[in-house]
Design a protein around this motif. Structure first.
Motif, short mmCIF file in Angstrom:
data_model
loop_
_atom_site.label_atom_id
_atom_site.label_comp_id
_atom_site.label_asym_id
_atom_site.label_seq_id
_atom_site.Cartn_x
_atom_site.Cartn_y
_atom_site.Cartn_z
N GLY A 192 -8.03 -72.96 -30.64
CA GLY A 192 -6.83 -72.55 -29.75
C GLY A 192 -7.62 -71.65 -28.89
O GLY A 192 -7.53 -71.50 -27.47
N LEU A 193 -8.28 -70.47 -29.21
CA LEU A 193 -8.96 -69.45 -28.55
C LEU A 193 -10.18 -70.04 -27.81
O LEU A 193 -10.77 -69.22 -26.79
CB LEU A 193 -9.11 -68.08 -29.56
N GLY A 194 -11.01 -70.79 -28.31
CA GLY A 194 -12.22 -71.44 -27.98
C GLY A 194 -11.98 -72.51 -27.12
O GLY A 194 -12.39 -72.45 -25.99
N LEU A 195 -11.71 -73.36 -27.69
CA LEU A 195 -11.70 -74.94 -26.89
C LEU A 195 -10.43 -74.81 -25.96
O LEU A 195 -10.85 -75.36 -24.79
CB LEU A 195 -11.33 -75.86 -27.97
N VAL A 196 -9.40 -74.71 -26.31
CA VAL A 196 -8.34 -74.77 -25.24
C VAL A 196 -8.25 -73.74 -23.99
O VAL A 196 -8.39 -73.86 -23.13
CB VAL A 196 -6.84 -74.56 -25.98
N TYR A 197 -8.44 -72.61 -24.82
CA TYR A 197 -8.35 -71.38 -23.78
C TYR A 197 -9.53 -71.07 -22.89
O TYR A 197 -9.48 -71.11 -21.76
CB TYR A 197 -8.17 -69.93 -24.72
N GLY A 198 -10.75 -71.39 -23.38
CA GLY A 198 -11.73 -71.19 -22.56
C GLY A 198 -11.89 -72.42 -21.46
O GLY A 198 -12.19 -72.23 -20.38
N THR A 199 -11.58 -73.65 -21.67
CA THR A 199 -11.46 -74.80 -20.86
C THR A 199 -10.45 -74.60 -19.78
O THR A 199 -10.77 -74.70 -18.64
CB THR A 199 -11.35 -76.14 -21.38
N VAL A 200 -9.26 -74.11 -20.05
CA VAL A 200 -8.00 -73.47 -18.97
C VAL A 200 -8.65 -72.48 -18.19
O VAL A 200 -8.36 -72.75 -16.99
CB VAL A 200 -6.87 -73.46 -19.78
N TYR A 201 -9.07 -71.60 -18.76
CA TYR A 201 -9.45 -70.20 -18.05
C TYR A 201 -10.48 -70.20 -17.15
O TYR A 201 -10.37 -69.70 -16.01
CB TYR A 201 -9.36 -69.31 -19.03
N GLY A 202 -11.52 -71.01 -17.37
CA GLY A 202 -12.83 -71.12 -16.88
C GLY A 202 -12.72 -71.28 -14.98
O GLY A 202 -13.06 -70.48 -14.56
N PRO A 203 -12.02 -72.29 -14.69
CA PRO A 203 -11.91 -72.69 -13.22
C PRO A 203 -10.97 -71.76 -12.53
O PRO A 203 -11.05 -71.83 -11.24
CB PRO A 203 -11.36 -74.06 -13.37
N LEU A 204 -10.23 -71.08 -13.20
CA LEU A 204 -9.06 -70.48 -12.49
C LEU A 204 -9.38 -68.99 -11.57
O LEU A 204 -8.62 -68.94 -10.70
CB LEU A 204 -7.85 -69.88 -13.53
N ALA A 205 -10.69 -68.46 -11.99
CA ALA A 205 -11.00 -67.47 -11.07
C ALA A 205 -11.21 -68.12 -9.71
O ALA A 205 -10.55 -67.38 -8.62
CB ALA A 205 -12.12 -66.80 -11.81
N ALA A 206 -12.08 -69.10 -9.64
CA ALA A 206 -12.43 -69.50 -8.24
C ALA A 206 -11.07 -70.16 -7.65
O ALA A 206 -10.82 -70.13 -6.33
CB ALA A 206 -13.39 -70.50 -8.27
N PHE A 207 -10.23 -71.02 -8.38
CA PHE A 207 -9.35 -71.90 -7.92
C PHE A 207 -8.25 -70.44 -7.33
O PHE A 207 -7.91 -71.07 -6.06
CB PHE A 207 -8.37 -72.64 -9.06
N TRP A 208 -7.69 -69.92 -7.97
CA TRP A 208 -6.84 -68.79 -7.51
C TRP A 208 -7.13 -68.06 -6.15
O TRP A 208 -6.64 -68.11 -5.04
CB TRP A 208 -6.50 -67.91 -8.37
N SER A 209 -8.36 -67.66 -6.35
CA SER A 209 -9.25 -66.89 -5.08
C SER A 209 -9.23 -67.63 -3.81
O SER A 209 -8.90 -67.23 -2.70
CB SER A 209 -10.66 -66.40 -5.40
N GLU A 210 -9.45 -69.14 -4.03
CA GLU A 210 -9.72 -69.82 -2.93
C GLU A 210 -8.17 -70.50 -2.29
O GLU A 210 -8.20 -70.94 -1.20
CB GLU A 210 -10.53 -71.22 -3.30
N LEU A 211 -7.13 -70.23 -2.88
CA LEU A 211 -5.72 -70.35 -2.55
C LEU A 211 -5.50 -69.59 -1.51
O LEU A 211 -4.54 -69.94 -0.46
CB LEU A 211 -4.80 -70.33 -3.59
N PHE A 212 -6.17 -68.36 -1.42
CA PHE A 212 -5.26 -67.40 -0.58
C PHE A 212 -6.25 -66.53 0.47
O PHE A 212 -7.48 -66.68 0.30
CB PHE A 212 -4.78 -66.07 -1.47
N ASP A 213 -5.76 -66.07 1.53
CA ASP A 213 -6.35 -65.67 2.62
C ASP A 213 -7.08 -64.03 2.09
O ASP A 213 -6.45 -63.61 1.39
CB ASP A 213 -5.51 -65.10 3.79
N THR A 214 -8.25 -63.71 2.71
CA THR A 214 -9.17 -62.79 2.34
C THR A 214 -8.19 -61.42 2.50
O THR A 214 -8.26 -60.50 1.83
CB THR A 214 -10.34 -62.45 3.07
N ARG A 215 -7.48 -61.25 3.64
CA ARG A 215 -6.58 -60.05 4.07
C ARG A 215 -5.73 -59.66 2.91
O ARG A 215 -5.39 -58.55 2.84
CB ARG A 215 -6.18 -60.41 5.25
N TYR A 216 -5.13 -60.78 2.29
CA TYR A 216 -4.27 -60.32 1.07
C TYR A 216 -4.53 -60.99 -0.21
O TYR A 216 -3.70 -61.16 -1.34
CB TYR A 216 -2.74 -60.35 1.58
N ARG A 217 -6.02 -61.21 -0.30
CA ARG A 217 -6.33 -61.98 -1.59
C ARG A 217 -6.02 -60.95 -2.99
O ARG A 217 -5.68 -61.71 -4.00
CB ARG A 217 -7.68 -62.28 -1.26
#
Length: 469
Positions: free
Chosen positions: A337-362
């Motif tokens: 749960g903490l290694g396989l599932v969580y690590g795979t889900v969480y890794g892409p989200l930092a870039a994904f969420w950042s790329e969704l929004f404008d720098t001025r209010y990111r």
């Protein structure tokens, strides 16, 4: 102290170390809520009521996180990322150290749980403001073609902090139970003072991110970042919060609720569960980096889907394994749960969420997305799971069903969002409800130079040129 140059590797390492220290502080409370606080601060209640009260104060920290996220997100978009990261580190460290010094219920009565709640609120405010800044420190320094990998360094702070917190408690729990409850657990919290000094030194050595400096130079700093966020991208924000659900649920189900359930209900040895959590956390660190790197190659959405589907598929097998009480089965469940599932889900989200929004209010956007959704996705997970176990006659089957629902919700939200790999962070996403590249009153404010109102996502043919910039 002189600032280091904007090397993506050094900045990513700084983001990872600082985030790990802050999450160590925050997760100490979750571990202590499952093992200590019901006995020391809510021992005037019955066993079940004391457990609910301890998990309730755990949830309070998540209720405070949106406050910290909105306050520090606002000033992070107005003043800069770096300054806010120093403030949040200090607030977090102070709250954690003071918990380590807090007298018990037997010493000062009802004042003890009241002060515990107040210090948990302080922790929540600190970590609420920290998340967005740590992610943007890594993402906004990263080259576009490796943004998933370098952004994931900020996310290893979560499993890394869990590893340190579980490790500290695993060592302390070797003491006789009386000494562990008297002072052993407190040492884990007081170590925060040393880690605070290390984290402050690292963060002071890093300069402001290029993306924010560019906004400053163009004199386009937003006066009210949150207002612009809700005006320009409300749908993206809500769907992004939905993608957070399976991540927050998975982490807190295993690291908080199942820890307490396995030890207190099933009777599994505390040391075995803590060791399994530590191994899972180490695997989570590795897979967070791996999945972040894979998202640079295959896209953010496909990698995320693999992790969420794994969480769905393992929901009932994990419930059966933990209920069995077998040492190997329980260990495999926590590590998976903490290694396989969580690590795979969480890794892409930092870039994904950042790329969704404008720098001025990111900064404000990431803080709102992560912290508002975290109230239910993370903070209430142990309470909801405890309630479902009560309804299910001490079994985990209803919790497993809830796990499936959460995974399906997050997968649906991800399907409704665009792929962001290759998106130019210097170009404002089109305002929702308007066409891409629109001009006039309905369009968001973007850089004034000619030709910069291009579509937010480059075509495959355009990506090599974008990467070369």
């Amino acid at each position: 102290m002189s600032a280091v140059g904007p090397s993506p590797r050094r900045v990513a390492l700084a983001a990872a170390v600082g985030a790990t220290i802050e999450w160590y502080d925050f997760f100490l409370y979750g571990t202590a809520a499952g093992l200590v606080f019901d006995k020391l601060y809510f021992n005037g209640l019955s066993g079940t009521a004391a457990t609910f009260a301890a998990f309730g104060t755990f949830a309070v920290g998540f209720l405070a996180r949106p406050v910290g996220g909105l306050v520090f997100g606002h000033f992070g978009d107005r003043i800069g990322r770096k300054a806010m990261l120093i403030w949040t580190l200090g607030i977090m460290g102070a709250g954690t150290a003071l918990i380590g010094l807090l007298p018990s219920y037997d010493s000062i009565g009802v004042l003890a749980p009241i002060l515990l709640v107040l210090l948990r609120i302080l922790q929540g405010i600190g970590v609420g403001g920290e998340y967005g800044g740590a992610v943007l420190l890594a993402v906004e320094f990263a080259p576009p073609e490796r943004r998933g990998f370098f952004g994931s360094f900020a996310h290893i702070g979560v499993p890394g902090g869990l590893f340190l917190a579980s490790g500290a408690f695993a060592l302390a729990s070797r003491l006789p139970e009386e000494q562990f409850l008297a002072w052993g657990w407190r040492v884990c919290f007081l170590l925060s003072i040393v880690l605070l000094a290390i984290g402050a030194w690292i963060r002071l050595s890093v300069m402001e991110t290029p993306a924010f400096r560019e906004v400053q130079q163009r004199k386009e700093v937003s006066a009210m970042p949150v207002r612009e966020l809700f005006r320009n991208q409300p749908r993206t924000l809500l769907l992004g919060m939905g993608t957070r659900f399976v991540e927050g649920f998975t982490f807190n189900l295993y690291s908080v609720f199942l820890l307490a359930y396995a030890v207190n209900t099933v009777g599994v040895a505390k040391s075995l569960v803590l060791n399994a959590i530590m191994v899972g956390a180490v695997l989570g660190v590795v897979l967070t980096l791996v999945s972040g790197a894979l998202s640079d190659r295959f896209g953010r959405k496909p990698v995320y889907r693999v992790g969420a589907l794994l969480g769905l598929a393992l929901a009932f097998p994990v419930a059966a394994a933990v209920q069995s009480g077998g040492g190997l089965a329980v260990s495999v469940a926590f590590i998976g749960g903490l290694g396989l599932v969580y690590g795979t889900v969480y890794g892409p989200l930092a870039a994904f969420w950042s790329e969704l929004f404008d720098t001025r209010y990111r900064y404000s956007a990431l803080s709102a997305l992560y912290q508002l959704s975290g109230v239910v996705a993370s903070g209430l997970t142990p309470l909801i799971a405890a309630w479902l176990v009560t309804l299910g006659g001490d079994s985990l089957w209803l919790v497993a069903g809830y796990n499936v629902v959460v995974a399906l919700l997050s997968l649906t939200c991800m399907a409704l969002l665009p792929e962001t790999r290759g998106r130019d962070l210097t170009v404002s996403p089109p305002r929702e409800g308007s066409s891409a590249g629109a001009s006039g009153p309905s369009a968001p404010s973007v850089r004034p130079a000619g030709g910069r109102h291009a579509a937010a996502v480059p075509t495959p043919a355009e990506r090599p040129a974008a990467r070369a910039r």
